[in-house]
Write an enzyme that holds these catalytic residues in place. Structure first.
Site, PDB file in Angstrom:
ATOM      1  N   SER A  91       7.461   9.276  11.844  1.00 14.41           N
ATOM      2  CA  SER A  91       6.386   8.336  10.796  1.00 14.41           C
ATOM      3  C   SER A  91       7.161   8.886   9.395  1.00 14.41           C
ATOM      4  O   SER A  91       7.088   9.988   9.319  1.00 14.41           O
ATOM      5  CB  SER A  91       5.045   9.977  12.062  1.00 14.41           C
ATOM      6  OG  SER A  91       4.482   9.559  10.159  1.00 14.41           O
ATOM      7  N   LYS A 119      -5.083   5.553  14.054  1.00 20.60           N
ATOM      8  CA  LYS A 119      -4.901   5.164  13.036  1.00 20.60           C
ATOM      9  C   LYS A 119      -6.464   5.647  12.853  1.00 20.60           C
ATOM     10  O   LYS A 119      -7.214   5.691  13.227  1.00 20.60           O
ATOM     11  CB  LYS A 119      -4.467   3.721  13.119  1.00 20.60           C
ATOM     12  CG  LYS A 119      -2.850   3.560  13.680  1.00 20.60           C
ATOM     13  CD  LYS A 119      -2.604   4.115  12.072  1.00 20.60           C
ATOM     14  CE  LYS A 119      -1.218   3.752  13.119  1.00 20.60           C
ATOM     15  NZ  LYS A 119       0.072   5.240  11.364  1.00 20.60           N
ATOM     16  N   ASP A 175       2.100  -0.942  12.163  1.00 18.29           N
ATOM     17  CA  ASP A 175       0.029  -1.884  11.777  1.00 18.29           C
ATOM     18  C   ASP A 175      -0.201  -3.619  11.437  1.00 18.29           C
ATOM     19  O   ASP A 175      -1.076  -3.586  11.396  1.00 18.29           O
ATOM     20  CB  ASP A 175       0.491  -1.790   9.909  1.00 18.29           C
ATOM     21  CG  ASP A 175      -0.534   0.075   9.564  1.00 18.29           C
ATOM     22  OD1 ASP A 175      -0.150   0.966   9.975  1.00 18.29           O
ATOM     23  OD2 ASP A 175       0.294  -0.275   7.921  1.00 18.29           O
ATOM     24  N   LYS A 204       0.712  -1.367   0.209  1.00 14.77           N
ATOM     25  CA  LYS A 204       0.136   0.294  -0.292  1.00 14.77           C
ATOM     26  C   LYS A 204       0.665   0.773  -0.048  1.00 14.77           C
ATOM     27  O   LYS A 204       0.679   2.256  -0.962  1.00 14.77           O
ATOM     28  CB  LYS A 204      -0.492   0.186   1.212  1.00 14.77           C
ATOM     29  CG  LYS A 204      -1.546   0.991   1.930  1.00 14.77           C
ATOM     30  CD  LYS A 204      -3.221   0.873   2.375  1.00 14.77           C
ATOM     31  CE  LYS A 204      -2.928   0.849   3.954  1.00 14.77           C
ATOM     32  NZ  LYS A 204      -2.523   2.047   4.186  1.00 14.77           N
ATOM     33  N   SER A 205       1.699   1.428   1.674  1.00 12.05           N
ATOM     34  CA  SER A 205       2.445   2.190   0.792  1.00 12.05           C
ATOM     35  C   SER A 205       3.708   2.887  -0.386  1.00 12.05           C
ATOM     36  O   SER A 205       3.362   3.635  -0.395  1.00 12.05           O
ATOM     37  CB  SER A 205       3.705   2.395   2.432  1.00 12.05           C
ATOM     38  OG  SER A 205       3.341   2.502   3.360  1.00 12.05           O
ATOM     39  N   ARG A 212      -6.930   1.820  18.079  1.00 17.23           N
ATOM     40  CA  ARG A 212      -6.464   0.653  17.332  1.00 17.23           C
ATOM     41  C   ARG A 212      -6.365  -0.600  18.941  1.00 17.23           C
ATOM     42  O   ARG A 212      -5.901  -1.682  18.744  1.00 17.23           O
ATOM     43  CB  ARG A 212      -5.702  -0.018  16.492  1.00 17.23           C
ATOM     44  CG  ARG A 212      -6.236   0.252  15.081  1.00 17.23           C
ATOM     45  CD  ARG A 212      -5.206  -0.370  14.077  1.00 17.23           C
ATOM     46  NE  ARG A 212      -5.560  -0.280  12.653  1.00 17.23           N
ATOM     47  CZ  ARG A 212      -5.447   0.515  11.113  1.00 17.23           C
ATOM     48  NH1 ARG A 212      -3.620   0.270  11.647  1.00 17.23           N
ATOM     49  NH2 ARG A 212      -5.404   0.161  10.341  1.00 17.23           N
ATOM     50  N   ARG A 228      -8.970  12.216  12.355  1.00 15.42           N
ATOM     51  CA  ARG A 228      -7.018  12.203  12.928  1.00 15.42           C
ATOM     52  C   ARG A 228      -6.429  13.337  12.663  1.00 15.42           C
ATOM     53  O   ARG A 228      -6.903  13.780  11.936  1.00 15.42           O
ATOM     54  CB  ARG A 228      -6.556  11.095  11.660  1.00 15.42           C
ATOM     55  CG  ARG A 228      -7.635   9.478  11.976  1.00 15.42           C
ATOM     56  CD  ARG A 228      -6.879   8.330  10.615  1.00 15.42           C
ATOM     57  NE  ARG A 228      -5.752   8.290  10.927  1.00 15.42           N
ATOM     58  CZ  ARG A 228      -5.254   7.931   9.924  1.00 15.42           C
ATOM     59  NH1 ARG A 228      -5.757   6.706   9.064  1.00 15.42           N
ATOM     60  NH2 ARG A 228      -3.946   6.940  10.045  1.00 15.42           N
ATOM     61  N   GLY A 283      -4.944   8.513   5.017  1.00 17.23           N
ATOM     62  CA  GLY A 283      -3.833   9.022   5.937  1.00 17.23           C
ATOM     63  C   GLY A 283      -3.157   9.101   5.222  1.00 17.23           C
ATOM     64  O   GLY A 283      -2.329  10.139   5.185  1.00 17.23           O
ATOM     65  N   GLN A 300       4.860   8.477   7.304  1.00 17.39           N
ATOM     66  CA  GLN A 300       3.639  10.134   6.805  1.00 17.39           C
ATOM     67  C   GLN A 300       4.370  11.468   6.676  1.00 17.39           C
ATOM     68  O   GLN A 300       4.174  12.735   6.477  1.00 17.39           O
ATOM     69  CB  GLN A 300       2.763   9.930   7.436  1.00 17.39           C
ATOM     70  CG  GLN A 300       1.620   8.732   6.490  1.00 17.39           C
ATOM     71  CD  GLN A 300       0.736   8.409   7.055  1.00 17.39           C
ATOM     72  OE1 GLN A 300      -0.142   9.252   8.096  1.00 17.39           O
ATOM     73  NE2 GLN A 300      -0.241   7.476   6.252  1.00 17.39           N
TER      74      GLN A 300
END
Ligand code: S3P
Length: 440
Positions: A180, A355, A328, A33-34, A359, A135, A106, A182
């Site tokens: 992070s 998240k 994750d 996915k990333s 979670r 978020r 995100g 992101q």
């Protein structure tokens, strides 16, 4: 028995498995996915054509593709193994006619903010679904503002919807308070469009797919320990990208193969980038029988096939620098820990609370409903193992990783488990339920 009820928008997944046979066979997992997000974004920003093989055809990359299409990138339909992106060149994104919708993703929203903030004289509005709108965005809005970005939104720009007026930004040396990818990638993408050197340092190393792919596309980028240096205004050139399978998706089968007695699964084409392999290290420490076969490299990313055979797991302590390397995978690790001998303690993972769902709370609640013994900690969980799980009705809270983790827990639970909103698996793993059906 495994059954998916699709008659209402809340797809209920019912699993009731005879406990006397193992799981066997070969499993192909979807693209990472990333890496998929990054291939679409860099392809759109580069000059020339980018071809992407093995892109994840999940909901999250579809959100990225739609946003960049709305700004002028030509991206072929996300319905085959080969996706092409006609890039429009750095700084050339068009002002979109409508609000950009990042859906549940995100990564789409946070990475894209860096790109938008640095597109001078253009206005953008961005939003997402209910989960994404709750978020935290200040983690990227704050450093972007330090670079001179103009961003408005709820809670002083801390929550989407957000409005961005593109500006000529200044490079920064940013010391991120959190590890992070992101945050790091957002700042690097902003730094692409401006003169000078942008530097991002983080307390622990997060996944480095942006660094690898930026370098492959021709950016001048250097990594030294936990610090990344990017020289602005280097032109990006379209590339042929092959996306490896997602280790975060492989994680469900690694745990399934380990906990279902008499299992032997071969998971093909798994990305084993060292910034992502925390799950392998922890499972091996817990006594899992996992072997790496056929190691190779695919477009700058290490890949292997992983064989897992069932074994008795034991508890371990999980915390510190490994957390960003398995962030994750913690819900599925909690399933493994519930069946292991001894008490597993997970710390330093407060990020899990922001998240797609909280979670920590949702994992503990669902697994406890199935007979596990998990106590929430502010930044993790204490999981007393050796449990016998029983089927229950559990609410995935629309979180793909929770839905899939509970489906794996259901494989070793006595009686019927019903998982709500199982359709959310399609965010990161559209073929998860068919793959599970095949193993029954
Ligand atoms: C991602 C980074 C991680 C991860 C997410 C994908 C990425 O988030 O949890 O699923 O692609 O950069 P953070 O960077 O917020 O830790």
């Amino acid at each position: 028995m495994i059954q998916l009820d699709t008659t209402t928008s809340n797809h209920l997944l019912t699993i009731d498995r005879k406990l006397d046979s193992g799981l066997h066979g070969e499993i192909s997992i979807p693209g990472d996915k990333s890496i998929s997000h990054r291939a679409l974004m860099l392809g759109a920003l580069a000059s020339g054509t980018t071809t992407i093989r093995g892109l994840l055809l999940g909901e999250d990359p579809r959100s990225t593709a739609k946003c960049f299409q709305a700004m002028g990138a030509e991206i072929s339909e996300l319905n085959s193994d080969l996706v092409t992106v006609q890039g429009i060149g750095l700084g050339n994104l068009q002002e979109p006619l409508d609000i950009l919708d990042a859906g549940n993703s995100g990564t789409t929203l946070r990475l894209m903010l860096g790109v938008l903030a640095s597109h001078e004289q253009r206005f953008f509005a961005v939003t997402g679904d209910k989960s994404l709108r709750s978020r935290p965005m200040l983690r990227v809005v704050k450093p972007l503002r330090e670079m001179g970005a103009e961003i408005w939104g709820r809670e002083q720009g801390g929550k989407a919807p957000l409005a961005i007026s593109g500006r000529n930004l200044q490079p920064i040396h940013y010391q991120s308070p959190i590890a992070s990818a992101q945050v790091k990638s957002c700042i690097l993408l902003a730094g692409l469009m401006i003169d000078g050197e942008t530097i991002v340092a983080e307390p622990e190393r997060s996944r480095d797919h942006s660094e690898r792919m930026l370098s492959a596309f021709g950016a001048k980028i250097k990594v030294d320990g936990n610090t990344v240096y990017l020289q602005g205004r280097s032109q990006l050139q379209g590339q042929e990208v092959t996306v490896p399978g997602d280790i975060s998706s492989a994680a469900y089968w690694l745990v399934a193969g380990a906990i279902v007695p008499d299992s032997d699964l071969l998971i093909l084409n798994v990305g084993i980038n060292p910034t992502r392999t925390g799950i392998l290290e922890v499972l091996l420490e817990m006594g899992a029988d996992i072997t790496l076969e056929n190691p190779r490299e695919v477009t700058g990313e290490p890949v292997a096939d992983l064989r897992v055979r069932s074994s008795q797991l034991k508890a371990c302590a999980i915390g510190g620098a490994i957390i960003p390397r398995l962030i994750d995978e913690i819900p599925i690790l909690a399933v493994a820990a519930s069946l292991a001998e001894g008490t597993t303690v997970i710390r330093d993972a407060a990020e899990l609370r922001v998240k797609e769902s909280d979670r920590i709370t949702v994992t503990a609640k669902c697994l406890n409903q199935m007979g596990a013994n998990i106590t929430e900690l502010p930044d993790g969980m204490e999981i007393r193992g050796g449990c016998s799980l029983s089927g229950a009705e559990v609410d995935s809270c629309d979180d793909h990783r929770i839905a899939m983790s509970m489906a794996i827990a259901a494989l070793v639970a006595k009686g019927k488990t019903i998982i709500s909103h199982a359709e959310c698996a399609a965010i990161s793993y559209p073929s998860f339920i068919p793959t599970l059906q095949k193993l029954f």
